[in-house]
Design an enzyme around this catalytic site. Structure first.
Site, PDB file in Angstrom:
ATOM      1  N   SER A   1     -11.922   1.439   4.547  1.00 25.15           N
ATOM      2  CA  SER A   1     -12.720   1.876   5.687  1.00 25.15           C
ATOM      3  C   SER A   1     -12.347   3.303   6.079  1.00 25.15           C
ATOM      4  CB  SER A   1     -12.523   0.929   6.869  1.00 25.15           C
ATOM      5  OG  SER A   1     -11.159   0.865   7.224  1.00 25.15           O
ATOM      6  N   SER A   2     -11.094   3.689   5.888  1.00 24.63           N
ATOM      7  CA  SER A   2     -10.714   5.053   6.290  1.00 24.63           C
ATOM      8  C   SER A   2     -11.325   6.091   5.361  1.00 24.63           C
ATOM      9  CB  SER A   2      -9.194   5.197   6.387  1.00 24.63           C
ATOM     10  OG  SER A   2      -8.577   4.817   5.206  1.00 24.63           O
TER      11      SER A   2
ATOM     12  N   ASP B   1      -9.821   6.282  -3.496  1.00 23.98           N
ATOM     13  CA  ASP B   1     -10.714   5.752  -2.460  1.00 23.98           C
ATOM     14  C   ASP B   1     -11.743   6.786  -2.024  1.00 23.98           C
ATOM     15  OD1 ASP B   1      -8.870   3.737  -2.746  1.00 23.98           O
ATOM     16  OD2 ASP B   1      -7.831   4.154  -0.876  1.00 23.98           O
TER      17      ASP B   1
ATOM     18  N   ALA C   1      -8.428  -4.291   5.507  1.00 23.03           N
ATOM     19  CA  ALA C   1      -8.554  -5.327   4.471  1.00 23.03           C
ATOM     20  C   ALA C   1      -8.309  -4.774   3.074  1.00 23.03           C
ATOM     21  CB  ALA C   1      -9.943  -5.948   4.540  1.00 23.03           C
TER      22      ALA C   1
ATOM     23  N   ASP D   1      -3.656   5.576  -9.767  1.00 15.95           N
ATOM     24  CA  ASP D   1      -4.233   6.883  -9.377  1.00 15.95           C
ATOM     25  C   ASP D   1      -3.155   7.922  -9.095  1.00 15.95           C
ATOM     26  OD1 ASP D   1      -3.556   5.784  -6.853  1.00 15.95           O
ATOM     27  OD2 ASP D   1      -5.480   6.305  -5.909  1.00 15.95           O
TER      28      ASP D   1
ATOM     29  N   GLU E   1      -5.935  12.632   4.891  1.00 18.08           N
ATOM     30  CA  GLU E   1      -5.204  11.369   5.069  1.00 18.08           C
ATOM     31  C   GLU E   1      -3.704  11.566   4.839  1.00 18.08           C
ATOM     32  OE1 GLU E   1      -7.362   8.039   4.196  1.00 18.08           O
ATOM     33  OE2 GLU E   1      -5.663   6.666   4.332  1.00 18.08           O
TER      34      GLU E   1
HETATM   35  C1  GLA Z   1      -4.459   2.218  -1.963  1.00 18.31           C
HETATM   36  C2  GLA Z   1      -4.489   3.727  -2.082  1.00 18.31           C
HETATM   37  C3  GLA Z   1      -5.135   4.150  -3.392  1.00 18.31           C
HETATM   38  C4  GLA Z   1      -4.479   3.426  -4.575  1.00 18.31           C
HETATM   39  C5  GLA Z   1      -4.405   1.929  -4.317  1.00 18.31           C
HETATM   40  C6  GLA Z   1      -3.642   1.196  -5.391  1.00 18.31           C
HETATM   41  O1  GLA Z   1      -5.759   1.716  -1.874  1.00 18.31           O
HETATM   42  O2  GLA Z   1      -5.217   4.292  -1.007  1.00 18.31           O
HETATM   43  O3  GLA Z   1      -5.058   5.546  -3.539  1.00 18.31           O
HETATM   44  O4  GLA Z   1      -3.220   3.964  -4.848  1.00 18.31           O
HETATM   45  O5  GLA Z   1      -3.788   1.644  -3.069  1.00 18.31           O
HETATM   46  O6  GLA Z   1      -4.325   1.253  -6.591  1.00 18.31           O
END
Ligand code: GLA
Length: 384
Positions: A125-126, A170, A121, A37, A158
């Protein structure tokens, strides 16, 4: 009592009234497209049936008070001057800050939050808390709900308010998930396409029960390595490097940077092919691509761990498993497996036994369904 009932119940006992509003924003699991990403590439996550819920009512002033089912201290602040605090409330304050930075005029609200996305985990969750907060503000301040714009604001909160580097995956999936589907997200344009899960398959999340403290610094280091590789190729992001270009020029890179770049270039291709396989209903191919993704993350990107490798191997030994890989940032946390639906409970038990024998640890296993992104839930629930 379900989580949403508990949130409503707590609201009623604190405010002596029913909530005007109930929102839900999900956690996520990424099927494939890892560490792509922030390289402007492709990801294929799905929103899961574990979420953050907020019951709320608007206030006439510019004060926000949000109590938590799980933590003593509420998030409690004025929108006139948002100041840094500590703990989970930083995500609520950060989103309020991000919305105001984006030019929205906000009104206050008060409510109660609760969640069942395991914290730490790697199931976001955030991001779920951020998108639930944004959904409440949108409703109480009468803002248009634009999932992708809200995802960008959550990511900014964030990155800049909480101070954690993350890409856009996310928040985007928590805001824009689609029931029964994963979402192919182009992380440059934020164009999304809903892709159905193959029939007779289910996504199983396998939590190794291990957590690594150094994830943040390792994550930032991987980002820097990818940026260095993009500079070498003279492109804005590794997304712009084709396989042919990589093969003809990568010899000029040092060994580590070359492997990092190879992961990203191949992972983008795997992700696009995985979306294609899903549209064809081809669970076998999707599973193979997930397996290949894990190998690349383990050997080239070097973000797996012994626990993740172990649980992935345990999963693959089961005949009902099409494929399995680590998911999320890595170093600990969860793996994801694609499994034949009818065999999922037996699969969960077999992996628990196998992983327990190998590591002495007890994993948590979540058989997940794909849900919608952040939404307002009609308050038609029994509230007793
Ligand atoms: C975390 C980051 C995402 C992404 C993943 C790896 O979850 O929050 O933005 O970079 O790692 O794919």
């Amino acid at each position: 009592m379900s989580l949403q009932e508990r949130v409503i119940h707590e609201f009623e006992s604190r405010f002596d009234d029913s909530p005007a509003l109930l929102v839900r924003a999900p956690g996520r699991v990424n099927l494939i497209g890892e560490h792509t990403d922030y390289n402007d590439g492709f990801v294929l996550p799905m929103a899961i049936d574990r979420a953050v819920w907020i019951a709320a009512r608007p206030r006439r002033d510019r004060w926000v008070t949000c109590h938590s089912l799980d933590f003593d201290r509420p998030a409690d602040f004025s929108l006139e001057q948002i100041e840094h605090g500590a703990g989970w409330g930083e995500y609520v304050r950060g989103v309020a800050w991000g919305l105001q930075e984006a030019g929205y005029r906000l009104l206050g609200w008060e409510g109660v939050v609760g969640g069942n996305v395991p914290v730490g985990a790697g199931l976001s969750s955030s991001a779920a808390l951020e998108m639930a907060t944004a959904r409440v503000f949108a409703a109480t301040s009468d803002l248009p709900w634009q999932p992708l714009a809200m995802a960008r604001i959550g990511q900014r909160a964030e990155n800049e308010w909480v101070g954690v580097s993350c890409g856009i995956m996310d928040q985007t999936i928590s805001a824009a998930g689609v029931t029964g589907h994963a979402l192919l997200i182009d992380c440059r344009s934020l164009e999304t396409q809903a892709v159905p899960l193959p029939s007779e398959t289910v996504v199983v999340v396998l939590d190794t029960s291990t957590r690594r403290g150094l994830v943040d610094s390792a994550y930032n280091q991987r980002r820097r390595e990818c940026e260095a590789a993009a500079r070498f190729f003279g492109v804005p992001a590794l997304r712009d490097v084709s396989m042919a270009r990589f093969q003809s020029q990568a010899d000029g890179l040092d060994e580590t940077t070359r492997r990092r770049a190879r992961h990203v270039v191949t992972e983008n291709l795997r992700t696009l092919e995985a979306a294609h396989a899903m549209r064809q209903g081809d669970a076998v191919r999707l599973g193979q691509l997930m397996d290949e993704s894990h190998t690349s993350l383990r050997d080239d990107f070097e973000v797996s761990s012994d626990a993740l490798d172990s649980i992935v191997l345990c999963a693959r030994q089961q005949p009902a498993c099409y494929g399995a890989r680590m998911t999320g940032a890595g170093f600990g946390g969860c793996a994801v497996a694609l499994v034949h639906t009818a065999a999922a409970p037996a699969f969960a038990k077999a992996v628990t036994d196998c992983y327990g024998k190998q590591t002495g640890l007890t994993p948590r296993v979540y058989i997940c369904t794909a849900t919608d992104g952040a939404e307002i839930v009609p308050p038609s629930l029994p509230s007793h």
